[in-house]
Design a protein around this motif. Structure first.
Motif, PDB file in Angstrom:
ATOM      1  N   ASN A 109       1.052   5.068  -4.748  1.00 27.89           N
ATOM      2  CA  ASN A 109       1.135   6.372  -5.416  1.00 27.89           C
ATOM      3  C   ASN A 109       2.316   6.426  -6.374  1.00 27.89           C
ATOM      4  O   ASN A 109       2.183   6.907  -7.508  1.00 27.89           O
ATOM      5  CB  ASN A 109       1.231   7.504  -4.396  1.00 27.89           C
ATOM      6  CG  ASN A 109      -0.078   7.725  -3.658  1.00 27.89           C
ATOM      7  OD1 ASN A 109      -1.142   7.335  -4.134  1.00 27.89           O
ATOM      8  ND2 ASN A 109       0.000   8.350  -2.500  1.00 27.89           N
ATOM      9  N   GLN A 110       3.459   5.939  -5.956  1.00 32.19           N
ATOM     10  CA  GLN A 110       4.648   5.936  -6.816  1.00 32.19           C
ATOM     11  C   GLN A 110       4.454   5.013  -8.015  1.00 32.19           C
ATOM     12  O   GLN A 110       4.775   5.370  -9.138  1.00 32.19           O
ATOM     13  CB  GLN A 110       5.877   5.508  -6.006  1.00 32.19           C
ATOM     14  CG  GLN A 110       7.139   5.331  -6.829  1.00 32.19           C
ATOM     15  CD  GLN A 110       7.620   6.632  -7.442  1.00 32.19           C
ATOM     16  OE1 GLN A 110       7.522   7.674  -6.842  1.00 32.19           O
ATOM     17  NE2 GLN A 110       8.118   6.567  -8.668  1.00 32.19           N
TER      18      GLN A 110
ATOM     19  N   THR B  39       1.603   3.903  -9.490  1.00 33.06           N
ATOM     20  CA  THR B  39       0.619   4.376 -10.464  1.00 33.06           C
ATOM     21  C   THR B  39       1.136   5.590 -11.228  1.00 33.06           C
ATOM     22  O   THR B  39       0.954   5.679 -12.441  1.00 33.06           O
ATOM     23  CB  THR B  39      -0.736   4.694  -9.805  1.00 33.06           C
ATOM     24  OG1 THR B  39      -0.543   5.643  -8.751  1.00 33.06           O
ATOM     25  CG2 THR B  39      -1.383   3.438  -9.258  1.00 33.06           C
ATOM     26  N   ALA B  40       1.795   6.505 -10.540  1.00 33.53           N
ATOM     27  CA  ALA B  40       2.349   7.680 -11.218  1.00 33.53           C
ATOM     28  C   ALA B  40       3.396   7.269 -12.253  1.00 33.53           C
ATOM     29  O   ALA B  40       3.403   7.775 -13.385  1.00 33.53           O
ATOM     30  CB  ALA B  40       2.953   8.647 -10.201  1.00 33.53           C
TER      31      ALA B  40
ATOM     32  N   GLN C 118       0.820  -1.212   0.000  1.00 39.19           N
ATOM     33  CA  GLN C 118       0.000   0.000   0.000  1.00 39.19           C
ATOM     34  C   GLN C 118       0.856   1.266   0.000  1.00 39.19           C
ATOM     35  O   GLN C 118       0.479   2.263  -0.598  1.00 39.19           O
ATOM     36  CB  GLN C 118      -0.916  -0.017   1.218  1.00 39.19           C
ATOM     37  CG  GLN C 118      -1.816   1.184   1.330  1.00 39.19           C
ATOM     38  CD  GLN C 118      -2.743   1.087   2.530  1.00 39.19           C
ATOM     39  OE1 GLN C 118      -3.120  -0.011   2.938  1.00 39.19           O
ATOM     40  NE2 GLN C 118      -3.090   2.220   3.088  1.00 39.19           N
ATOM     41  N   ASN C 119       2.013   1.223   0.613  1.00 42.39           N
ATOM     42  CA  ASN C 119       2.879   2.402   0.699  1.00 42.39           C
ATOM     43  C   ASN C 119       3.491   2.787  -0.644  1.00 42.39           C
ATOM     44  O   ASN C 119       3.971   3.905  -0.807  1.00 42.39           O
ATOM     45  CB  ASN C 119       3.992   2.168   1.724  1.00 42.39           C
ATOM     46  CG  ASN C 119       3.451   1.972   3.119  1.00 42.39           C
ATOM     47  OD1 ASN C 119       2.441   2.560   3.497  1.00 42.39           O
ATOM     48  ND2 ASN C 119       4.102   1.113   3.879  1.00 42.39           N
TER      49      ASN C 119
END
Length: 107
Positions: free
Chosen positions: A41-42, A44-45, A37-38
């Motif tokens: 963001n990285q 998907t970006a 989960q951490n």
């Protein structure tokens, strides 16, 4: 302008080429990593940015829209919705799900 043909009309959209580009980006970013989960963001970006960059490098006169969702597999499923307005004679949606073949929809 009569008789003018856009460059993309001459070449046509190559779904296999786009699929391979996106697959390479997804595989390159996620590799054999376990869900974390951490890192979402990285991940998907990076997938979106790399996919767009590689598609644009093709030099075709297309508009590209890339979205990405990374979710942990679970028995509860994942639901999402989107809406688009497009030219049904020329626009294409390319869908890729990890672990399964992609589905190309022409509308």
């Amino acid at each position: 302008m009569e008789g003018y043909q856009r460059p993309c009309d001459e070449i046509g959209f190559n779904a296999d080429e786009a699929h391979n580009i996106v697959k390479e980006c997804v595989d390159g970013v996620l590799g054999g990593n376990d869900y974390n989960q951490n890192n979402i963001n990285q991940w998907t970006a990076s997938i979106v940015e790399q996919s767009i960059a590689h598609l644009v490098k093709l030099g075709r006169a297309y508009k590209y829209i890339v979205t990405c969702a990374v979710v942990q597999r679970s028995p509860y499923g994942f639901h999402t919705a989107s809406s688009c307005f497009w030219d049904t004679t020329s626009d294409v949606n390319l869908y890729r799900q990890m672990g399964e073949p992609y589905h190309e929809l022409h509308r």
